[in-house]
Design an enzyme around this catalytic site. Structure first.
Site, PDB file in Angstrom:
ATOM      1  N   GLU B 272       0.834  -1.098   0.127  1.00 45.83           N
ATOM      2  CA  GLU B 272      -0.077  -0.290   0.093  1.00 45.83           C
ATOM      3  C   GLU B 272       0.902   1.200  -0.107  1.00 45.83           C
ATOM      4  O   GLU B 272       1.918   1.479   0.892  1.00 45.83           O
ATOM      5  CB  GLU B 272      -0.777  -0.248   1.191  1.00 45.83           C
ATOM      6  CG  GLU B 272      -2.222   1.033   1.287  1.00 45.83           C
ATOM      7  CD  GLU B 272      -2.212   1.743   2.365  1.00 45.83           C
ATOM      8  OE1 GLU B 272      -1.685   2.841   2.363  1.00 45.83           O
ATOM      9  OE2 GLU B 272      -2.504   1.417   3.415  1.00 45.83           O
ATOM     10  N   CYS B 309      -2.486   7.511   5.079  1.00 44.63           N
ATOM     11  CA  CYS B 309      -2.672   7.152   3.893  1.00 44.63           C
ATOM     12  C   CYS B 309      -3.981   7.811   2.947  1.00 44.63           C
ATOM     13  O   CYS B 309      -3.771   7.963   1.738  1.00 44.63           O
ATOM     14  CB  CYS B 309      -2.963   5.547   3.564  1.00 44.63           C
ATOM     15  SG  CYS B 309      -1.811   4.744   5.023  1.00 44.63           S
TER      16      CYS B 309
END
Lengths: 531, 531
Positions: B272, B309
């Site tokens: 990720e 994120c």
């Protein structure tokens, strides 16, 4: 129209979004491997411009195609299946001429191919493919309220499919990769295999007619001819292509995997490549029926000139008189086996070369009848001691065709050692009697790490198309062990999950809408329900 | 033991299969980013020998660990969760010192981390993770009988997990990657992030104690310290490691993806990486509540110094007075925002450099308060015309931290054009009033191709842990869009299907055994049932 008439209408053209397009590249012909006869018409390879056009059409069609309902896509897949069944005799005749595969086998393969398409129309109607999940809002939760979150799967985008030489129908233009990608809502661009261009054109037309008849966007399907190294790589590296399905050689699959990984946006490649499919006749089974097993092994080994992905190329067993009896029966059966044509002259050459290489490192037990025609496969059976097998880099490689190797082990511990050293496999087969079950259980646990399918007291050739099948396995049997290329689970290769948080009810996809209008299974707060 | 006492017991050692091991590599310390104080003890990096030892232990433990029952693994995960909760205050104190993140946020993160572990113990007890499917034999089928075929999922093997800097608990040593891999039956080797070594040691001990207390094999879990380029690459290229979980930078994730793809046996990497999380305030919403939205946007942008994120770094909207009002309110809120410490001195330097680079291509609307301490994040807000955004290679890049860019579009068509040019994202957010719904629906269909999660009238920071969540998305937000790193679906990353054909009943895994002894949902002949 008769079969002969329909085959006479073959044009040698590609199909790009419904349009017939003549390639500007190298010209190839189908070749009858049984006679070396060149078949008409000529097929001209496409160029980068054709890849661009097909990818643009696929990308242009994607929005409308993925917006079709599951029901409409099911109708489309059924129409493709019906169209294939309607030209079954044409397909069989042409495929027989192009591949040398027996008519009965090809007749069955048409049914398998249309059956695969109908399996996926059933998957679409059943609806679990959506992966629908709903975690309802909890406005009163403390310390923070929970939002309403819903999940479904969406298609990845246009998919490139590479036809395989060894299944001119079931793993080719409208084979399992195409069927599962179309079911997922992905347009498909197929690169046909040069070994059966006429069959590919016939199938491509059947798909194209179904696209038109069911009102799908024309760019949903295109069929290109070309080489793997040029047109194939151009297709895999086109930024509009979002996933790849491939069945073929380890070198070909590896080249596609590397090309896809080097893209600015890497994409998944599902390459089914190399497998030698070990067979384990255990002590009790050998004691009871060594000769019967040896004969049956050769039946599976030589079927279709040994050109199945699941061809059993390796037998691993404890040495002794019972294994001798197995080998003797196998040798006898192999010696009596006929030489049958292989798919292409190249494949026949590679087979002969592989057998010659093995003969330098293993003992030849038997060969089949000498070749009667061109390109034929003269089956071969080898044996080797496990210690030598473990030392050899050659003997674990796949010889594509009817060549088998029997590895003689000192004991079950060495069977295990040999198995631990094997690369990943599509299948592994255990022959066991009830008194073998302790040994079989220990072996089963090990084989779960090595193979995608484990079978008992049967033969790996013949892959049932259903819900529970896995045709896949650890590298290098495939490039992605997390999936299967046969069976209904294959649709998941072309999907990804999306979460919808507090999306207004009017804008929610039906798969996750309130009241479950699609009447599908959904996971609500973690519990499966159809309410 | 008090928190201070427990923190004083930190040893600076790695944990390999239950053993405390002192590294022989470079020595690092945690650093309090709010003060630049160096924290004790010293942590010595491991070497290739430690990777070898941890991987060997994981491979050695795999057979026994994967053979544990779902129930036993659930008990183990619950024990890890209980152990974390028991040292919550210690974790919060140390993590606060090492990361500068607020105590309240870290307290919540401990609960989230133990909650994730318990989510997966629930997944194990529920049993659908097995993916059980049974196609019963049809001995009378014509022309060929059907074999009995059953499918379940098995774990891939030892998994390498890389701790993330920005979630020292929830995406680190016992975070979502570790929880889902352990649930799947995969031993885990963690590479701790150098930004919070003490927190990592505390968590590593909690896991290790649970391994011992629940009788799991010691090699089920190891914790290493080291650099990504050296120890990290050694771990990913170790042949015994079969999958990788990573949360971090695009460059770091890309390096791991490439290393894994170049292995003799390529393995999946779930990285990720990079996302700027576009926000779309539509016309009606802006008309009704531009100022409110602008203020709330900055609240999400600056939360945790913008180090999420899912931080909303991009606003895309139609230009005009309503957007001006949004920008004005955002500027006011940003101007009033405090400078808060970033996770590490390096991250603070990169943030300042990124803001400077943006200032060369976009207009600065506002900056937050000047830094009061070292390593602090001075928030930044920029605006740019869509035409310039489309021409810029810089402005689509992520600045990790509280920097936002507002893209002013001529009309909705240009909003669409800008969106089509975006790379893949973890999230996309639409603010819409009921009269925006036609526009929102069209945008939603486009965003489904660009993002893993789409939310309405909220903010993307804060990722609910549940069954329906997707924390993932197209490249480069992750390296594999087919999955999620948060939520129960994450277990599927570490599993692969295996088919069992005609396996004797006594040897079948319970998940696919006759009579459904595990009482789980299974697909029998294509139909879900618990019978």
């Amino acid at each position: 129209m008769t079969t002969a008439q329909r085959n006479a209408t073959l044009t040698g053209q590609m199909i790009i979004a419904g349009d017939a397009v003549t390639g500007a590249g190298k010209v190839v012909h189908g070749v009858n491997p049984a006679t070396n006869e060149q078949l008409q018409p000529a097929y001209a390879h496409g160029t980068a411009a054709d890849v661009d056009r097909a990818a643009a059409a696929a990308a242009g069609a994607f929005g409308a195609y993925r917006a079709t309902s599951s029901q409409d896509r099911a109708t489309f897949l059924d129409a493709v299946a019906d169209n294939l069944d309607a030209v079954r005799d044409d397909l069989v005749e042409r495929a027989h001429a192009e591949t040398g595969l027996p008519v009965a086998r090809l007749t069955g393969e048409v049914g398998r191919t249309s059956g695969q398409l109908r399996l996926f129309s059933g998957v679409l109607r059943e609806g679990s493919w959506n992966g629908a999940r709903i975690d309802p809002a909890q406005p009163g939760r403390s310390p923070l309220p929970r939002a309403d979150i819903r999940q479904r799967k969406v298609p990845l985008g246009p998919v490139a499919v590479f036809g395989a030489s060894n299944f001119p129908l079931a793993f080719s233009v409208a084979g399992g990769d195409t069927a599962s990608a179309l079911a997922a809502g992905c347009p498909v661009v197929v690169k046909a295999h040069d070994a059966h261009p006429g069959t590919s054109e016939l199938v491509g037309r059947a798909v194209t007619e179904a696209v038109a008849a069911t009102g799908m966007p024309a760019g949903t399907f295109s069929l290109l001819f070309g080489s793997g190294q040029e047109l194939g790589i151009a297709l895999v590296t086109d930024p509009r292509i979002k996933a790849v399905g491939f069945t073929g050689s380890r070198s070909g699959g590896t080249a596609l995997v590397r090309a896809a990984a080097a893209r600015l946006e890497p994409i998944p490649v599902y390459a089914e490549m190399s497998s030698i499919n070990p067979v384990y006749p255990l002590g009790g089974a050998l004691r009871e029926r060594a000769a019967e097993l040896g004969t049956a092994f050769v039946g599976s080994l030589t079927m279709g000139s040994g050109q199945f992905c699941t061809n059993p190329g390796l037998v691993i067993a404890v040495d002794g008189p019972d294994l001798d009896a197995f080998v003797a029966a196998a040798a006898e059966a192999l010696h009596a086996s006929a030489a049958t044509p292989m798919l292409t002259p190249n494949i026949a050459r590679s087979f002969a070369g592989g057998v010659e290489e093995f003969a330098g490192e293993a003992t030849v037990v038997a060969r089949g009848a000498a070749a009667g025609g061109p390109n034929s496969c003269r089956p071969a059976l080898f044996t080797v001691a496990a210690d030598e097998f473990l030392d050899s880099e050659t003997l674990q490689q796949e010889i594509f065709g009817a060549s088998g190797l029997i590895v003689r082990c000192r004991d079950l511990a060495q069977v295990r050692t040999v198995t631990e050293r094997l690369e990943g496999q599509l299948t592994a087969t255990i022959h066991a009697d009830p008194d073998d079950h302790d040994d079989a259980g220990a072996l089963l646990a090990l084989l779960e790490l090595k193979a995608g399918r484990i079978l008992f007291n049967g033969w790996p050739t013949g892959v049932e198309v259903g819900h529970a099948m896995v045709h896949g396995g650890p590298y290098p049997s495939t490039s992605d062990s997390r999936t299967t290329s046969v069976g209904s689970l294959a649709i998941e290769r072309f999907l990804r999950p999306v979460a919808y948080q507090d999306v207004p009810p009017a804008l929610l996809p039906t798969a996750v809408a309130d009241g479950n209008p699609d009447r599908i299974w959904r996971r609500v707060d973690g519990e499966l329900t159809r309410d």
